[in-house]
Design a protein around this motif. Structure first.
Motif, PDB file in Angstrom:
ATOM      1  N   ASP A 137       1.013  -1.209  -0.042  1.00  0.00           N
ATOM      2  CA  ASP A 137      -0.184  -0.151   0.082  1.00  0.00           C
ATOM      3  C   ASP A 137       0.329   0.974  -0.444  1.00  0.00           C
ATOM      4  OD1 ASP A 137       0.947   0.095   2.347  1.00  0.00           O
ATOM      5  OD2 ASP A 137      -0.873   0.197   4.000  1.00  0.00           O
ATOM      6  N   TYR A 139       3.266   4.130  -2.147  1.00  0.00           N
ATOM      7  CA  TYR A 139       3.653   4.423  -3.222  1.00  0.00           C
ATOM      8  C   TYR A 139       4.510   3.851  -4.368  1.00  0.00           C
ATOM      9  CZ  TYR A 139       4.971   7.879  -6.493  1.00  0.00           C
ATOM     10  OH  TYR A 139       5.092   8.972  -7.810  1.00  0.00           O
ATOM     11  N   LEU A 142       2.116   2.342  -5.925  1.00  0.00           N
ATOM     12  CA  LEU A 142       1.166   2.794  -6.898  1.00  0.00           C
ATOM     13  C   LEU A 142       1.902   2.273  -8.403  1.00  0.00           C
ATOM     14  CD1 LEU A 142      -1.363   4.406  -7.524  1.00  0.00           C
ATOM     15  CD2 LEU A 142       0.472   6.400  -6.292  1.00  0.00           C
ATOM     16  N   TYR A 143       3.490   2.730  -7.757  1.00  0.00           N
ATOM     17  CA  TYR A 143       4.420   4.007  -9.176  1.00  0.00           C
ATOM     18  C   TYR A 143       4.201   2.675 -10.074  1.00  0.00           C
ATOM     19  CZ  TYR A 143       7.012   5.872 -12.547  1.00  0.00           C
ATOM     20  OH  TYR A 143       7.561   7.021 -13.364  1.00  0.00           O
ATOM     21  N   TYR A 146       1.354   1.807 -11.797  1.00  0.00           N
ATOM     22  CA  TYR A 146       0.918   3.008 -13.177  1.00  0.00           C
ATOM     23  C   TYR A 146       2.152   2.036 -13.701  1.00  0.00           C
ATOM     24  CZ  TYR A 146       1.328   7.652 -15.250  1.00  0.00           C
ATOM     25  OH  TYR A 146       1.524   8.242 -16.700  1.00  0.00           O
ATOM     26  N   LEU A 159      -7.050   5.179 -12.386  1.00  0.00           N
ATOM     27  CA  LEU A 159      -7.779   6.503 -11.462  1.00  0.00           C
ATOM     28  C   LEU A 159      -6.648   6.927 -10.453  1.00  0.00           C
ATOM     29  CD1 LEU A 159     -10.281   3.498  -9.722  1.00  0.00           C
ATOM     30  CD2 LEU A 159     -10.398   4.976 -11.952  1.00  0.00           C
ATOM     31  N   ASP A 160      -5.392   6.738 -10.410  1.00  0.00           N
ATOM     32  CA  ASP A 160      -4.941   7.463  -9.447  1.00  0.00           C
ATOM     33  C   ASP A 160      -3.861   8.306  -9.967  1.00  0.00           C
ATOM     34  OD1 ASP A 160      -5.588   5.538  -6.323  1.00  0.00           O
ATOM     35  OD2 ASP A 160      -5.084   4.545  -7.384  1.00  0.00           O
ATOM     36  N   ASN A 161      -3.832   9.849  -9.149  1.00  0.00           N
ATOM     37  CA  ASN A 161      -3.064  10.882  -9.829  1.00  0.00           C
ATOM     38  C   ASN A 161      -1.795  10.195  -9.261  1.00  0.00           C
ATOM     39  OD1 ASN A 161      -1.043  12.944 -10.269  1.00  0.00           O
ATOM     40  ND2 ASN A 161      -2.916  14.340 -10.995  1.00  0.00           N
ATOM     41  N   VAL A 162      -0.617   9.777 -10.215  1.00  0.00           N
ATOM     42  CA  VAL A 162       0.265   8.776  -9.621  1.00  0.00           C
ATOM     43  C   VAL A 162       0.876  10.544  -8.883  1.00  0.00           C
ATOM     44  CG1 VAL A 162       3.014   8.131 -10.258  1.00  0.00           C
ATOM     45  CG2 VAL A 162       0.545   6.936 -11.205  1.00  0.00           C
ATOM     46  N   GLU A 165      -0.243  11.320  -5.703  1.00  0.00           N
ATOM     47  CA  GLU A 165      -0.278  10.099  -4.789  1.00  0.00           C
ATOM     48  C   GLU A 165       1.335  10.711  -4.255  1.00  0.00           C
ATOM     49  OE1 GLU A 165      -2.377   8.530  -2.903  1.00  0.00           O
ATOM     50  OE2 GLU A 165      -4.382   9.596  -4.422  1.00  0.00           O
ATOM     51  N   ASP A 166       2.214  11.185  -4.628  1.00  0.00           N
ATOM     52  CA  ASP A 166       3.744  10.973  -4.294  1.00  0.00           C
ATOM     53  C   ASP A 166       4.072  11.923  -3.383  1.00  0.00           C
ATOM     54  OD1 ASP A 166       6.640  11.110  -4.374  1.00  0.00           O
ATOM     55  OD2 ASP A 166       7.150  12.060  -6.476  1.00  0.00           O
ATOM     56  N   ASN A 194       2.653  15.782   2.334  1.00  0.00           N
ATOM     57  CA  ASN A 194       2.377  14.759   2.819  1.00  0.00           C
ATOM     58  C   ASN A 194       2.778  14.324   4.828  1.00  0.00           C
ATOM     59  OD1 ASN A 194       2.011  11.712   3.634  1.00  0.00           O
ATOM     60  ND2 ASN A 194       1.577  11.530   2.104  1.00  0.00           N
TER      61      ASN A 194
END
Length: 294
Positions: A137, A139, A142-143, A146, A159-162, A165-166, A194
């Motif tokens: 879960d 970053y 997620l990357y 992507y 769906l996620d804006n990379v 979310e960074d 963040n």
């Protein structure tokens, strides 16, 4: 000259007390020599860098029991029997603070860890061990997803804006509230970041950011997101932790991080010396190892 103790000593008679003494040194060298002596109730270490008395009236009631006891004892236990205490360790305390500050940043990047207790049986007894399972879960995960979507030509369906979310960037806001009291600025009103950086930002506030003025660009909150910035904060932390009485850090004051106390190099050497001596005496066949330590 009498100090009023003559009546207490009047009936004392002299007798030779049981004692064993051993010398340890390198051939043709006086460096790091030491002696180990046993008298009833004590083991005494003396020599080059070794001056310590280990007291245990039951375990050291006999020579055999004393040597066996000291050879098998753990460092914490044995050093405390010499009335020793760990000393404040500035370097270890600094490392504990850095690990505390880094933990949420690392979790934001690499994902968290789930912990569960698993039961197992050993020697007929039920025991438990902790099993840690990494979560995907962060970053980084997620990357990776992507990049796989881009490789498959499906980035438009991602769906996620990379970039959003960074967790790494700390960005200065283009507009600043005019109503803010500049005498008591709050960095959260001037920067977007963040929450994983909050611990580093608190360290920054306790050190280089203590006199921060948002109208100046020197040592801004954004520095915690850079390698050089964190090193500057670390250097300031080290200076404060090295100086007695200057450890005024909120993370220590509130108990988020404890000051670390460790055995010194000299204390560790003395422990190693007494155990080395005892084991050499045992290896020479001078100890009845069947004796029970009281």
């Amino acid at each position: 000259m009498s100090y009023g103790n003559a009546s207490r000593l009047a009936d004392h008679v002299v007798s030779e007390a049981p004692c064993r003494s051993f010398h340890f040194s390198r051939p043709n060298s006086s460096a790091y020599w030491f002696n180990l002596m046993w008298i009833r109730g004590k083991l005494i270490l003396t020599g080059d860098g070794c001056d310590m008395t280990f007291t245990h009236h039951q375990a050291c009631s006999s020579f055999d029991a004393a040597i066996k006891w000291a050879s098998e004892s753990e460092m914490d236990y044995l050093l405390r029997k010499a009335d020793q205490r760990e000393e404040y360790d500035a370097d270890a305390t600094l490392q504990a603070i850095i690990q505390w500050a880094n933990a949420p940043v690392i979790e934001a990047l690499n994902g968290g860890v789930d912990e569960r207790y698993v039961q197992y049986v050993e020697d007929g007894r039920k025991k438990y061990r902790t099993v840690r399972t990494p979560r995907r879960d962060g970053y980084r995960h997620l990357y990776q997803e992507y990049r796989r979507a881009v490789a498959a030509g499906m980035q438009d369906d991602f769906l996620d804006n990379v970039e959003v979310e960074d967790p790494r960037p700390i960005t200065c806001r283009e507009t600043r509230p005019e109503w803010l009291d500049m005498a008591h600025p709050v960095f959260s009103d001037f920067y977007d970041f963040n929450q994983c950086w909050m611990r580093w930002l608190r360290l920054w506030m306790d050190t280089l950011g203590s006199d921060w003025d948002p109208r100046s660009s020197v040592f801004t909150p954004a520095m915690v997101a850079t390698h050089d910035g964190r090193w500057r904060i670390k250097d300031e932390l080290q200076r404060r932790l090295d100086e007695p009485g200057s450890r005024g850090l909120d993370c220590i004051f509130e108990g988020s991080v404890d000051c670390v106390y460790s055995w010194t190099h000299a204390q560790k050497y003395q422990f190693e010396a007494i155990q080395f001596a005892c084991r050499q005496i045992i290896a020479a066949g001078l100890v009845d190892m069947t004796v029970k330590v009281p």
